[in-house]
Structures are given as structure tokens and as C-alpha cells.
Motif scaffolding. Structure first.
Motif, PDB file in Angstrom:
ATOM      1  N   GLN A  97       0.823  -1.204   0.000  1.00 54.63           N
ATOM      2  CA  GLN A  97       0.000   0.000   0.000  1.00 54.63           C
ATOM      3  C   GLN A  97       0.859   1.257   0.000  1.00 54.63           C
ATOM      4  OE1 GLN A  97      -3.571   0.518  -0.058  1.00 54.63           O
ATOM      5  NE2 GLN A  97      -3.302  -1.518  -0.931  1.00 54.63           N
ATOM      6  N   VAL A  98       2.077   1.140   0.495  1.00 51.22           N
ATOM      7  CA  VAL A  98       3.010   2.261   0.520  1.00 51.22           C
ATOM      8  C   VAL A  98       4.410   1.682   0.694  1.00 51.22           C
ATOM      9  CG1 VAL A  98       2.867   2.621   3.037  1.00 51.22           C
ATOM     10  CG2 VAL A  98       3.435   4.555   1.547  1.00 51.22           C
ATOM     11  N   PHE A  99       5.431   2.375   0.173  1.00 52.11           N
ATOM     12  CA  PHE A  99       6.797   1.851   0.277  1.00 52.11           C
ATOM     13  C   PHE A  99       7.785   3.006   0.215  1.00 52.11           C
ATOM     14  CE2 PHE A  99       6.578   2.647  -4.198  1.00 52.11           C
ATOM     15  CZ  PHE A  99       7.885   2.816  -4.635  1.00 52.11           C
ATOM     16  N   LEU A 100       9.010   2.733   0.607  1.00 48.98           N
ATOM     17  CA  LEU A 100      10.109   3.673   0.403  1.00 48.98           C
ATOM     18  C   LEU A 100      11.198   3.005  -0.423  1.00 48.98           C
ATOM     19  CD1 LEU A 100      11.376   6.442   0.878  1.00 48.98           C
ATOM     20  CD2 LEU A 100      12.447   5.514   2.954  1.00 48.98           C
ATOM     21  N   LEU A 101      11.844   2.000   0.163  1.00 50.58           N
ATOM     22  CA  LEU A 101      12.889   1.221  -0.494  1.00 50.58           C
ATOM     23  C   LEU A 101      12.748  -0.222  -0.019  1.00 50.58           C
ATOM     24  CD1 LEU A 101      15.876   3.675   0.129  1.00 50.58           C
ATOM     25  CD2 LEU A 101      14.803   3.257  -2.089  1.00 50.58           C
ATOM     26  N   PRO A 102      13.391  -1.175  -0.679  1.00 50.86           N
ATOM     27  CA  PRO A 102      13.382  -2.545  -0.139  1.00 50.86           C
ATOM     28  C   PRO A 102      13.855  -2.547   1.309  1.00 50.86           C
ATOM     29  CG  PRO A 102      14.272  -2.539  -2.361  1.00 50.86           C
ATOM     30  CD  PRO A 102      14.100  -1.100  -1.970  1.00 50.86           C
ATOM     31  N   ILE A 155      -2.143  -0.710   7.169  1.00 51.38           N
ATOM     32  CA  ILE A 155      -1.615  -0.490   8.516  1.00 51.38           C
ATOM     33  C   ILE A 155      -0.341  -1.312   8.723  1.00 51.38           C
ATOM     34  CG2 ILE A 155      -2.076  -0.836  10.982  1.00 51.38           C
ATOM     35  CD1 ILE A 155      -5.039  -0.246  10.344  1.00 51.38           C
ATOM     36  N   GLY A 156      -0.354  -2.556   8.227  1.00 55.89           N
ATOM     37  CA  GLY A 156       0.844  -3.384   8.327  1.00 55.89           C
ATOM     38  C   GLY A 156       2.034  -2.768   7.619  1.00 55.89           C
TER      39      GLY A 156
END
Length: 400
Positions: free
Chosen positions: A272-277, A333-334
């Protein structure tokens, strides 16, 4: 993925496709053995898997900081620690109006940073390029998230979808909207910022591989390949392609000298959302590069995180639709917790904003301009006040 939450018809169409869709169209997918060996454009690396650290992560970091030293030397002034900010924008369908309003309000507050990395998923993928290029694109952000209705973004075709098509609605109107903003000049601006050491990253899901993919949009824009503009647009469209509702986006790649295709869908299918691995650790890289930055992470969760009571009709579609929307909320949320742990391990200041639970969902369609305008105004108010950021994920009482 946010259409399911806001529009019962959207949820019903998706569930119907899962129950009744059986025919399929012919395609030429990448063989499993070549999933890690394909190339696209001129062979330049413009993406990597989102569930593992790239094998050349040190080289990517070195390239980035070399660009920073050349174009933004003030960040590395002797005796100071560079202050850099990251922005991660989640999926959420029409709830993307919240994040758009928050960014515009943040501009009005006067302390919105120039983000070093901007990432986007699903509706966040549509916001991210504007956020990346800065406040001069605030009017476009407001226009996208307050003026377009469902009929201007989606063309429903449920019968075709149920009888063997690729989706229950066409996203051709959305593709036209994307193309109206993302032109050759827009691409050139993204390439310019990439050369300054900034990064715009968009997430899709490779449905064949069942894995998240992170696209370096600045690298695409800088490639000089005549197909770059089409690929840039397709990645944005793919990130917002809700599986079963919208058709997937096929990306042509080369595998062992042959043209094959990858099937890409909504990035929210895997994140649902990310920045980097999350495997990346900045400490060792910082030491090698001789830098010691102070990093700030800002996450915009285009959705609510509090439970929302709603009496569910005792019908198959209503129960399944409510269950899917609950699953998406829980996944979101996770992801906030996963990013919190990533920030903790990398010494990154964590900040998250989300739609207040007491703001009513009054939408009557997947993209309801009146609801989106009200939500944009709420985001603007919170962004301008500067009181929207929480230092921990929801349900966690205090920072670790």
C-alpha cells in the motif's frame, strides 16, 4: 487500491470477475527462467524488485551522491550534516485528494521540503510526480483531485469483462488524463531533478511473478530512448490498474533476444506504501561514501486507519466487498509498521499522516468530485497547520 472501498459497484464488479471470469486472451509472457534476465529500453537499469535489495545498491548510492555533490553541494557543506527528506504516498483511490490537499497546504505553511526521494503507489503514483517536481505543480494536483468524476476517468464495460475481457472497466480515459499532464517537457523536468541526485520511484506489481517492482522514473526520463515517454506513462497507469476492474498494462521486454510481455497491475496489490526494499541498511553505505545525513521520512496514508462501523447487508457481494476493503485497510496499517521498523533500523525520523476517523465518507461514486473537494480542503487545512504528523504507526502508543 481504493475503488473497492468507496464504491459498492466497483467491489461487486471485482467480485463478479473473480466468480465468473473464465475465458482469457492470448499473450506471450516471459518464461519463468528469464524473469530476472529481461531488459527494456536500451538496456539501462530502470527498475528493480521491491522485495529485495538490488545487487548493485552500492553503485546506485554512489551515483546518487556523486550527483548531489555536483548539483547540490550546499547539502554537504563542511561541518554540517545534510538534512534530507523522503516522501512516500500510498494508494487509496479518490482518497488521494487528502494527500494532494496536504501537500498544497504544506506549501502554504512555508516549510515544505524539497524531497530527496518521492515514492508512489496506485493513486499515490499519480500524485508523486507532481510532488516530486515541487509546489509549481500544486494547481495541477488540485485540479486532478477535485474536478474529475468517475465518468471522466473510467469507462464501464462489465459485460465484456465478464465474458473474457481483461477488466470490467476501461482505464483509457485515465490514460488520456495522464498523457495530458505527462508530456515531453514534463519528462525533461523529471530528468533534470534526477541529475541533481533526487529520485522518483513508482511501484507496480508484476502479476506473473507475484512480486512488487520499483521503477526509477528519473532514470526512464533520462534514458533518451524514444520509448521513454510511453513507458513513463504506462508505469503510472499500471500502478493504478486495480486487478479485475481495470485491464493490466503490458510492458514489452527483451528475453533472450525475443520480445515478451510482462503483466503489471496496481502496486497496491503487493504494497500500500513503500520507500525502499526493507533489506537496505544505510549505515555501511554512508561510511563508504563519507556522508552522515539526517533523514526524515514523511508518509501520506490516503485512507483511514481507525475501524469504521457499518452494518453489512446479508448478501454475498456485500459481505465479500466489506471483507476486501477491510483486508486492504489492514494491509495498509501493516505497511506503516513495516516502514516504521525500516526507519528505526536506519535511524530515520518517522512521520505519518492519515485521514482522521471522524471525517465522514460521503462519496456516492468511485470518484465523487464533491467528496474529493471536501477531503482536499481537509488535507489542506492539516497541511497548513502542521499538526497532522504522527511519530508512530496507528495503535502504537509511543516511539520505540
Amino acid at each position: 487500491m481504493g475503488c473497492v472501498r468507496h464504491n459498492p459497484l466497483c467491489a461487486s464488479l471485482l467480485i463478479s470477475s473473480l466468480l465468473f471470469g473464465c475465458a482469457s486472451l492470448p499473450r506471450d509472457p516471459v518464461p519463468p527462467a528469464y524473469a530476472d534476465k529481461v531488459t527494456l529500453l536500451d538496456g539501462t537499469q530502470v527498475r528493480y524488485w521491491g522485495d529485495r535489495s538490488p545487487s548493485n545498491i552500492n553503485a546506485l548510492a554512489a551515483e546518487k551522491w556523486a550527483q548531489v555533490r555536483a548539483a547540490r553541494p550546499y547539502l554537504l557543506k563542511q561541518g554540517t550534516r545534510p538534512q534530507i527528506s523522503f516522501l512516500a504516498i500510498s494508494g487509496g483511490g479518490s482518497d488521494g485528494a487528502f494527500g494532494a490537499g496536504l501537500l498544497v497546504g504544506w506549501t502554504a505553511r512555508g516549510n515544505r521540503p524539497e524531497f530527496d526521494i518521492v515514492t508512489g503507489i496506485s493513486t499515490g503514483a499519480l500524485t508523486a510526480p507532481f510532488a516530486f517536481l515541487g509546489p509549481r505543480y500544486d494547481p495541477a494536483l488540485k485540479q486532478v483531485y477535485t474536478t474529475y468524476s468517475t465518468d471522466q476517468l473510467v469507462k464501464k464495460q462489465p459485460i465484456r469483462g465478464l465474458l473474457g475481457g481483461e477488466g470490467l472497466a476501461s482505464n483509457a480515459p485515465l490514460a488520456q488524463v495522464i498523457a495530458s499532464y505527462v508530456d515531453a517537457d514534463f519528462l525533461q523536468q523529471v530528468a533534470h531533478e534526477h541529475a541533481r541526485g533526487r529520485r522518483l520511484l513508482i511501484g507496480t506489481t508484476n502479476l506473473d511473478a507475484q512480486r512488487p517492482v520499483i521503477w526509477d522514473m528519473g532514470k526512464i526520463a533520462s534514458s533518451g530512448d524514444p520509448r521513454a515517454l510511453e513507458l513513463f506513462r504506462n508505469v503510472l497507469l499500471a500502478s493504478a490498474a486495480i486487478p479485475g476492474v481495470f485491464p493490466p498494462v503490458y510492458i514489452d521486454v527483451q528475453a533472450e533476444g525475443q520480445i515478451r510481455e510482462e503483466m503489471h497491475v496496481d502496486g497496491g496489490t503487493t504494497n500500500q506504501v513503500f520507500l525502499l526494499p526493507t533489506q537496505i541498511r544505510s549505515g555501511a553505505m554512508d561510511a563508504k561514501l563519507g556522508i552522515n545525513p539526517v533523514r526524515h521520512l514523511y508518509i501520506i496514508r490516503n485512507g483511514r486507519v481507525a475501524p469504521e462501523f457499518k452494518a453489512v447487508k446479508a448478501s454475498t457481494l456485500a459481505i465479500a466487498g466489506r471483507s476486501i476493503s477491510t483486508l486492504i485497510k489492514t494491509q495498509g496499517i501493516g505497511d506503516l509498521y513495516q516502514m516504521y521498523e525500516f526507519a528505526r533500523q536506519n535511524g530515520i525520523d518517522y512521520n505519518v499522516a492519515y485521514i482522521p476517523g471522524d471525517f465522514p465518507d460521503t462519496s456516492t461514486e468511485a470518484f465523487d468530485p464533491r467528496y474529493m473537494s471536501n477531503l482536499f480542503d481537509l488535507g489542506y487545512k492539516l497541511g497548513k497547520s502542521g499538526t497532522e504528523w504522527k511519530r508512530t504507526p496507528p495503535r502504537l502508543s509511543s516511539p520505540l
